[in-house]
Motif scaffolding. Structure first.
Motif, PDB file in Angstrom:
ATOM      1  N   ASN A 153       0.813  -1.207   0.000  1.00 47.11           N
ATOM      2  CA  ASN A 153       0.000   0.000   0.000  1.00 47.11           C
ATOM      3  C   ASN A 153       0.853   1.268   0.000  1.00 47.11           C
ATOM      4  N   LEU A 154       2.013   1.235   0.644  1.00 47.48           N
ATOM      5  CA  LEU A 154       2.930   2.391   0.591  1.00 47.48           C
ATOM      6  C   LEU A 154       3.419   2.633  -0.832  1.00 47.48           C
ATOM      7  N   ILE A 155       3.819   1.565  -1.500  1.00 46.01           N
ATOM      8  CA  ILE A 155       4.291   1.681  -2.887  1.00 46.01           C
ATOM      9  C   ILE A 155       3.147   2.149  -3.784  1.00 46.01           C
ATOM     10  N   ALA A 156       1.964   1.561  -3.592  1.00 49.71           N
ATOM     11  CA  ALA A 156       0.802   1.941  -4.404  1.00 49.71           C
ATOM     12  C   ALA A 156       0.437   3.408  -4.191  1.00 49.71           C
ATOM     13  N   LEU A 157       0.487   3.863  -2.941  1.00 53.60           N
ATOM     14  CA  LEU A 157       0.171   5.269  -2.660  1.00 53.60           C
ATOM     15  C   LEU A 157       1.200   6.193  -3.315  1.00 53.60           C
ATOM     16  N   PHE A 158       2.457   5.837  -3.215  1.00 52.60           N
ATOM     17  CA  PHE A 158       3.517   6.642  -3.839  1.00 52.60           C
ATOM     18  C   PHE A 158       3.260   6.776  -5.341  1.00 52.60           C
ATOM     19  N   ILE A 159       2.969   5.661  -5.994  1.00 51.71           N
ATOM     20  CA  ILE A 159       2.718   5.677  -7.433  1.00 51.71           C
ATOM     21  C   ILE A 159       1.426   6.429  -7.742  1.00 51.71           C
ATOM     22  N   ALA A 160       0.387   6.194  -6.958  1.00 47.65           N
ATOM     23  CA  ALA A 160      -0.902   6.841  -7.203  1.00 47.65           C
ATOM     24  C   ALA A 160      -0.813   8.352  -7.044  1.00 47.65           C
ATOM     25  N   VAL A 161      -0.051   8.817  -6.074  1.00 48.63           N
ATOM     26  CA  VAL A 161       0.107  10.268  -5.888  1.00 48.63           C
ATOM     27  C   VAL A 161       0.829  10.874  -7.101  1.00 48.63           C
ATOM     28  N   ILE A 162       1.835  10.187  -7.595  1.00 50.72           N
ATOM     29  CA  ILE A 162       2.543  10.674  -8.789  1.00 50.72           C
ATOM     30  C   ILE A 162       1.594  10.720  -9.984  1.00 50.72           C
ATOM     31  N   VAL A 163       0.828   9.647 -10.177  1.00 49.36           N
ATOM     32  CA  VAL A 163      -0.101   9.605 -11.309  1.00 49.36           C
ATOM     33  C   VAL A 163      -1.206  10.657 -11.147  1.00 49.36           C
ATOM     34  N   THR A 164      -1.659  10.875  -9.920  1.00 50.44           N
ATOM     35  CA  THR A 164      -2.665  11.907  -9.672  1.00 50.44           C
ATOM     36  C   THR A 164      -2.121  13.273 -10.062  1.00 50.44           C
ATOM     37  N   PHE A 165      -0.864  13.541  -9.704  1.00 56.87           N
ATOM     38  CA  PHE A 165      -0.226  14.799 -10.068  1.00 56.87           C
ATOM     39  C   PHE A 165      -0.136  14.925 -11.587  1.00 56.87           C
ATOM     40  N   GLN A 221     -11.521  13.722 -19.485  1.00 63.25           N
ATOM     41  CA  GLN A 221     -10.259  13.634 -18.750  1.00 63.25           C
ATOM     42  C   GLN A 221     -10.434  13.881 -17.254  1.00 63.25           C
ATOM     43  N   ILE A 222     -11.428  14.638 -16.883  1.00 62.18           N
ATOM     44  CA  ILE A 222     -11.667  14.917 -15.460  1.00 62.18           C
ATOM     45  C   ILE A 222     -11.890  13.636 -14.654  1.00 62.18           C
ATOM     46  N   PRO A 223     -12.658  12.657 -15.168  1.00 61.37           N
ATOM     47  CA  PRO A 223     -12.853  11.452 -14.356  1.00 61.37           C
ATOM     48  C   PRO A 223     -11.563  10.682 -14.074  1.00 61.37           C
ATOM     49  N   ILE A 224     -10.579  10.814 -14.932  1.00 68.63           N
ATOM     50  CA  ILE A 224      -9.295  10.163 -14.688  1.00 68.63           C
ATOM     51  C   ILE A 224      -8.655  10.762 -13.448  1.00 68.63           C
ATOM     52  N   PHE A 225      -8.616  12.083 -13.401  1.00 72.79           N
ATOM     53  CA  PHE A 225      -8.043  12.768 -12.240  1.00 72.79           C
ATOM     54  C   PHE A 225      -8.834  12.451 -10.968  1.00 72.79           C
ATOM     55  N   ILE A 226     -10.157  12.550 -11.046  1.00 70.24           N
ATOM     56  CA  ILE A 226     -10.997  12.276  -9.879  1.00 70.24           C
ATOM     57  C   ILE A 226     -10.764  10.858  -9.373  1.00 70.24           C
ATOM     58  N   SER A 227     -10.707   9.922 -10.294  1.00 67.96           N
ATOM     59  CA  SER A 227     -10.511   8.518  -9.913  1.00 67.96           C
ATOM     60  C   SER A 227      -9.201   8.310  -9.169  1.00 67.96           C
ATOM     61  N   PHE A 228      -8.116   8.860  -9.688  1.00 65.26           N
ATOM     62  CA  PHE A 228      -6.832   8.689  -9.007  1.00 65.26           C
ATOM     63  C   PHE A 228      -6.797   9.429  -7.677  1.00 65.26           C
ATOM     64  N   PHE A 229      -7.452  10.566  -7.593  1.00 60.32           N
ATOM     65  CA  PHE A 229      -7.533  11.284  -6.317  1.00 60.32           C
ATOM     66  C   PHE A 229      -8.266  10.433  -5.277  1.00 60.32           C
ATOM     67  N   ILE A 230      -9.365   9.821  -5.693  1.00 65.04           N
ATOM     68  CA  ILE A 230     -10.113   8.946  -4.785  1.00 65.04           C
ATOM     69  C   ILE A 230      -9.286   7.719  -4.422  1.00 65.04           C
ATOM     70  N   TRP A 231      -8.543   7.178  -5.392  1.00 62.32           N
ATOM     71  CA  TRP A 231      -7.630   6.059  -5.091  1.00 62.32           C
ATOM     72  C   TRP A 231      -6.648   6.465  -3.997  1.00 62.32           C
ATOM     73  N   ASP A 232      -6.105   7.680  -4.096  1.00 59.43           N
ATOM     74  CA  ASP A 232      -5.171   8.161  -3.067  1.00 59.43           C
ATOM     75  C   ASP A 232      -5.822   8.121  -1.685  1.00 59.43           C
ATOM     76  N   ILE A 233      -7.048   8.610  -1.612  1.00 61.26           N
ATOM     77  CA  ILE A 233      -7.761   8.638  -0.325  1.00 61.26           C
ATOM     78  C   ILE A 233      -7.955   7.226   0.212  1.00 61.26           C
ATOM     79  N   TYR A 234      -8.374   6.320  -0.650  1.00 58.78           N
ATOM     80  CA  TYR A 234      -8.608   4.942  -0.195  1.00 58.78           C
ATOM     81  C   TYR A 234      -7.306   4.223   0.161  1.00 58.78           C
TER      82      TYR A 234
END
Length: 163
Positions: free
Chosen positions: A94-106, A133-146
């Motif tokens: 989950n740490l690795i996934a969060l790191f990657i997800a935050v980068i992708v969200t950015f 394109q907005i749903p892509i950003f929203i989805s990754f932002f929500i992934w970060d939260i989860y």
């Protein structure tokens, strides 16, 4: 309060999934009917379906992240029976996934911002590309939260093993 927010978000996600799922099916059905029965081309239907599909797919990915039902190739539980060790591996994952997800969200944020600045539009109906394109950003932002939620749960679970 967080539970109410989570329930609200889940209701919104479910509404989006139902509406977009029905819309995609109807548009494909109508397009097929027009083409094969009435011999009329539903020009630009693919463009509309694409925008709606982005909302469907990426909202679905956010729901999968919430319910932890996304594709997971975790085979560790087959080989490791110690629950504390499994929790440690889950924490690392989950740490690795969060790191990657935050980068992708950015990156998604930068992409959506760039697209908005460019004013890019679809070919047929001249709809702003940002709609898809907005749903892509929203989805990754929500992934970060989860993923943050999952990390907190990992730490709690590890704490119970330590006690």
């Amino acid at each position: 309060m967080l539970k109410k927010l989570d329930n609200f978000l889940e209701n919104v996600e479910n509404i989006i999934l139902i509406i977009t799922g029905i819309a995609v099916c109807l548009l494909i059905f109508i397009g097929a009917m027009m083409r094969y029965i009435f011999k009329i081309d539903f020009y630009g239907s693919e463009e509309i379906i694409l925008f709606i599909s982005f909302w469907l797919y990426f909202t679905g990915s956010a729901v999968a992240a919430k319910k932890n039902s996304h594709i997971d190739a975790n085979m560790l539980s087959i080989f490791i029976k110690n629950q504390k060790t499994l929790q440690i591996f889950s924490l690392i994952k989950n740490l690795i996934a969060l790191f990657i997800a935050v980068i992708v969200t950015f990156w998604c944020y930068k992409y959506v911002s760039w697209s908005a600045d460019m004013g890019a539009a679809s070919n047929v109906f001249k709809l702003p590309n940002i709609i898809g394109q907005i749903p892509i950003f929203i989805s990754f932002f929500i992934w970060d939260i989860y993923l943050i939620r999952d990390l907190i749960n990992n730490f709690k679970n590890l704490k119970t093993f330590s006690s």
